[in-house]
Design a protein around this motif. Structure first.
Motif, PDB file in Angstrom:
ATOM      1  N   VAL A 197       0.855  -1.186   0.000  1.00  0.00           N
ATOM      2  CA  VAL A 197       0.000   0.000   0.000  1.00  0.00           C
ATOM      3  C   VAL A 197       0.891   1.235   0.000  1.00  0.00           C
ATOM      4  CG1 VAL A 197      -1.830   1.254   1.205  1.00  0.00           C
ATOM      5  CG2 VAL A 197      -1.769  -1.251   1.289  1.00  0.00           C
ATOM      6  N   ILE A 198       0.611   2.167  -0.906  1.00  0.00           N
ATOM      7  CA  ILE A 198       1.442   3.362  -1.005  1.00  0.00           C
ATOM      8  C   ILE A 198       0.604   4.626  -0.857  1.00  0.00           C
ATOM      9  CG2 ILE A 198       3.107   2.192  -2.502  1.00  0.00           C
ATOM     10  CD1 ILE A 198       1.952   3.819  -4.859  1.00  0.00           C
ATOM     11  N   ASP A 199       1.260   5.674  -0.399  1.00  0.00           N
ATOM     12  CA  ASP A 199       0.656   7.017  -0.300  1.00  0.00           C
ATOM     13  C   ASP A 199       1.602   7.973  -1.013  1.00  0.00           C
ATOM     14  OD1 ASP A 199      -0.822   9.239   0.347  1.00  0.00           O
ATOM     15  OD2 ASP A 199      -0.029   9.391   2.396  1.00  0.00           O
ATOM     16  N   PRO A 200       1.554   8.020  -2.343  1.00  0.00           N
ATOM     17  CA  PRO A 200       2.543   8.789  -3.106  1.00  0.00           C
ATOM     18  C   PRO A 200       2.272  10.285  -3.053  1.00  0.00           C
ATOM     19  CG  PRO A 200       0.923   7.857  -4.588  1.00  0.00           C
ATOM     20  CD  PRO A 200       0.598   7.316  -3.220  1.00  0.00           C
ATOM     21  N   PRO A 201       3.323  11.086  -2.994  1.00  0.00           N
ATOM     22  CA  PRO A 201       3.137  12.535  -3.081  1.00  0.00           C
ATOM     23  C   PRO A 201       2.726  12.913  -4.494  1.00  0.00           C
ATOM     24  CG  PRO A 201       5.467  12.005  -3.142  1.00  0.00           C
ATOM     25  CD  PRO A 201       4.749  10.715  -2.853  1.00  0.00           C
ATOM     26  N   PRO A 202       2.058  14.058  -4.669  1.00  0.00           N
ATOM     27  CA  PRO A 202       1.670  14.497  -6.018  1.00  0.00           C
ATOM     28  C   PRO A 202       2.882  14.552  -6.949  1.00  0.00           C
ATOM     29  CG  PRO A 202       0.591  15.848  -4.363  1.00  0.00           C
ATOM     30  CD  PRO A 202       1.584  14.987  -3.622  1.00  0.00           C
ATOM     31  N   GLY A 203       2.704  14.023  -8.149  1.00  0.00           N
ATOM     32  CA  GLY A 203       3.781  14.041  -9.127  1.00  0.00           C
ATOM     33  C   GLY A 203       4.524  12.732  -9.235  1.00  0.00           C
ATOM     34  N   LEU A 204       4.464  11.884  -8.183  1.00  0.00           N
ATOM     35  CA  LEU A 204       5.169  10.606  -8.252  1.00  0.00           C
ATOM     36  C   LEU A 204       4.483   9.666  -9.225  1.00  0.00           C
ATOM     37  CD1 LEU A 204       7.474   8.851  -7.172  1.00  0.00           C
ATOM     38  CD2 LEU A 204       5.924   8.047  -5.382  1.00  0.00           C
ATOM     39  N   ILE A 205       3.159   9.730  -9.225  1.00  0.00           N
ATOM     40  CA  ILE A 205       2.367   8.930 -10.154  1.00  0.00           C
ATOM     41  C   ILE A 205       1.647   9.894 -11.077  1.00  0.00           C
ATOM     42  CG2 ILE A 205       0.460   7.297 -10.376  1.00  0.00           C
ATOM     43  CD1 ILE A 205       1.223   6.187  -7.671  1.00  0.00           C
ATOM     44  N   ASP A 206       1.860   9.793 -12.372  1.00  0.00           N
ATOM     45  CA  ASP A 206       1.372  10.781 -13.331  1.00  0.00           C
ATOM     46  C   ASP A 206      -0.116  11.034 -13.229  1.00  0.00           C
ATOM     47  OD1 ASP A 206       3.653   9.742 -15.974  1.00  0.00           O
ATOM     48  OD2 ASP A 206       3.921  11.074 -14.266  1.00  0.00           O
ATOM     49  N   ASP A 207      -0.924   9.959 -13.232  1.00  0.00           N
ATOM     50  CA  ASP A 207      -2.360  10.184 -13.257  1.00  0.00           C
ATOM     51  C   ASP A 207      -2.855  10.778 -11.951  1.00  0.00           C
ATOM     52  OD1 ASP A 207      -3.523   6.733 -12.716  1.00  0.00           O
ATOM     53  OD2 ASP A 207      -2.056   7.980 -11.660  1.00  0.00           O
ATOM     54  N   ARG A 208      -2.085  10.587 -10.863  1.00  0.00           N
ATOM     55  CA  ARG A 208      -2.463  11.199  -9.594  1.00  0.00           C
ATOM     56  C   ARG A 208      -2.319  12.718  -9.708  1.00  0.00           C
ATOM     57  NH1 ARG A 208      -3.040   9.505  -4.250  1.00  0.00           N
ATOM     58  NH2 ARG A 208      -2.388  10.994  -2.642  1.00  0.00           N
ATOM     59  N   ALA A 209      -1.242  13.141 -10.387  1.00  0.00           N
ATOM     60  CA  ALA A 209      -1.051  14.577 -10.590  1.00  0.00           C
ATOM     61  C   ALA A 209      -2.164  15.128 -11.472  1.00  0.00           C
ATOM     62  CB  ALA A 209       0.311  14.844 -11.224  1.00  0.00           C
ATOM     63  N   GLU A 210      -2.608  14.336 -12.475  1.00  0.00           N
ATOM     64  CA  GLU A 210      -3.682  14.773 -13.353  1.00  0.00           C
ATOM     65  C   GLU A 210      -4.995  14.898 -12.593  1.00  0.00           C
ATOM     66  OE1 GLU A 210      -1.731  12.505 -17.237  1.00  0.00           O
ATOM     67  OE2 GLU A 210      -3.706  11.924 -16.462  1.00  0.00           O
ATOM     68  N   ILE A 211      -5.222  13.989 -11.621  1.00  0.00           N
ATOM     69  CA  ILE A 211      -6.435  14.063 -10.813  1.00  0.00           C
ATOM     70  C   ILE A 211      -6.465  15.360 -10.024  1.00  0.00           C
ATOM     71  CG2 ILE A 211      -7.617  13.050  -8.821  1.00  0.00           C
ATOM     72  CD1 ILE A 211      -6.705  10.307  -9.863  1.00  0.00           C
ATOM     73  N   VAL A 212      -5.339  15.715  -9.418  1.00  0.00           N
ATOM     74  CA  VAL A 212      -5.259  16.963  -8.662  1.00  0.00           C
ATOM     75  C   VAL A 212      -5.539  18.143  -9.579  1.00  0.00           C
ATOM     76  CG1 VAL A 212      -3.719  18.481  -7.376  1.00  0.00           C
ATOM     77  CG2 VAL A 212      -3.676  16.034  -6.954  1.00  0.00           C
ATOM     78  N   SER A 213      -4.936  18.106 -10.806  1.00  0.00           N
ATOM     79  CA  SER A 213      -5.145  19.185 -11.753  1.00  0.00           C
ATOM     80  C   SER A 213      -6.617  19.284 -12.144  1.00  0.00           C
ATOM     81  CB  SER A 213      -4.277  18.954 -12.994  1.00  0.00           C
ATOM     82  OG  SER A 213      -4.525  19.943 -13.971  1.00  0.00           O
ATOM     83  N   SER A 214      -7.264  18.130 -12.353  1.00  0.00           N
ATOM     84  CA  SER A 214      -8.669  18.119 -12.744  1.00  0.00           C
ATOM     85  C   SER A 214      -9.540  18.705 -11.643  1.00  0.00           C
ATOM     86  CB  SER A 214      -9.113  16.685 -13.053  1.00  0.00           C
ATOM     87  OG  SER A 214      -8.405  16.181 -14.165  1.00  0.00           O
ATOM     88  N   ARG A 215      -9.196  18.395 -10.400  1.00  0.00           N
ATOM     89  CA  ARG A 215      -9.952  18.942  -9.287  1.00  0.00           C
ATOM     90  C   ARG A 215      -9.852  20.462  -9.253  1.00  0.00           C
ATOM     91  NH1 ARG A 215      -7.987  14.692  -4.661  1.00  0.00           N
ATOM     92  NH2 ARG A 215      -9.394  12.967  -5.204  1.00  0.00           N
ATOM     93  N   ASP A 216      -8.640  20.959  -9.502  1.00  0.00           N
ATOM     94  CA  ASP A 216      -8.435  22.408  -9.505  1.00  0.00           C
ATOM     95  C   ASP A 216      -9.277  23.061 -10.590  1.00  0.00           C
ATOM     96  OD1 ASP A 216      -4.874  22.321  -8.667  1.00  0.00           O
ATOM     97  OD2 ASP A 216      -6.693  22.080  -7.453  1.00  0.00           O
ATOM     98  N   GLU A 217      -9.289  22.421 -11.786  1.00  0.00           N
ATOM     99  CA  GLU A 217     -10.054  22.977 -12.893  1.00  0.00           C
ATOM    100  C   GLU A 217     -11.549  22.959 -12.593  1.00  0.00           C
ATOM    101  OE1 GLU A 217      -6.922  21.486 -16.352  1.00  0.00           O
ATOM    102  OE2 GLU A 217      -8.994  20.767 -16.305  1.00  0.00           O
ATOM    103  N   ALA A 218     -12.010  21.875 -11.951  1.00  0.00           N
ATOM    104  CA  ALA A 218     -13.419  21.780 -11.608  1.00  0.00           C
ATOM    105  C   ALA A 218     -13.804  22.851 -10.612  1.00  0.00           C
ATOM    106  CB  ALA A 218     -13.732  20.392 -11.040  1.00  0.00           C
TER     107      ALA A 218
END
Length: 205
Positions: A159-180
């Motif tokens: 089980v991992i808890d990656p910081p933003p940017g470590l996993i590409d799609d995780r960074a995209e999710i954060v970006s999508s939330r910001d846009e929303a």
């Protein structure tokens, strides 16, 4: 179970010693005098370690029957393989042998599948999980407590808890939330920016 514990490098000196690239966190156990190791290719072994010493930060080994530089150089690039009990555990708590971590499913805390561990890379500073994703791409996950929060051998998962940017799609999710959040700002054409504060085991062969 057979595990690669070292790769033989170039000859050192004229008395049969060789440098080795260590691939185990327990060289004193796996690569000590008297250890009998299989080899890859198999035709080169088995090899019995006669002596070992550290010189300028490198481990030097001499094998029984290898007495000169030419014989030592003939062993270059051969892999050394140790026989390990698959049920054996490292002495230190929260440490694991490479074979115990291989093929574990890597997931987020919410169960989201990230991929599967296909290799453990031992670097001087830290260990890395090489993770193959479902689409065939690879990720490198540092094996540190702040990121790898749990190893569950029974469930065969990490089980991992990656910081933003470590996993590409995780960074995209954060970006999508910001846009929303920007789109939902009622009655405003102004752009807004948001930020998130983020607050980082060990493998052995």
């Amino acid at each position: 179970m057979q595990l690669v514990v070292a790769r033989i490098g170039r000859a050192h000196g004229i008395k049969g010693e060789v440098t080795v690239e260590v691939r185990t966190d327990e060289p004193e156990l796996r690569l000590g005098p008297g250890a009998v190791l299989r080899t890859d290719p198999a035709s080169a072994g088995p090899l019995t370690i006669e002596t070992g010493r550290v010189h300028s930060g490198r481990l030097l080994l001499r094998f029984e029957g290898v007495r000169d530089r030419n014989a030592a150089e003939a062993l270059r690039n051969i892999l050394l393989i140790a026989e390990v009990d698959p049920t054996e555990m490292p002495e230190e708590e929260d440490e694991y042998y490479d074979h115990q971590l291989m093929d574990l499913d890597v997931v987020l805390a919410d169960g989201t599948e990230i991929g599967r561990i296909t290799e453990i890379s031992h670097l001087p500073s830290q260990d890395l999980f090489i993770v193959e994703r479902p689409d065939g791409t690879e990720l490198m996950i540092p094996f540190v407590e702040s990121i790898v929060t749990e190893i569950d051998l029974e469930e065969q998962r990490a089980v991992i808890d990656p910081p933003p940017g470590l996993i590409d799609d995780r960074a995209e999710i954060v970006s999508s939330r910001d846009e929303a959040g920007s789109d939902d700002a009622a009655g405003s054409d102004e752009e807004t920016a948001t930020g998130e504060e983020t607050g980082t085991g060990e493998a052995t062969a």
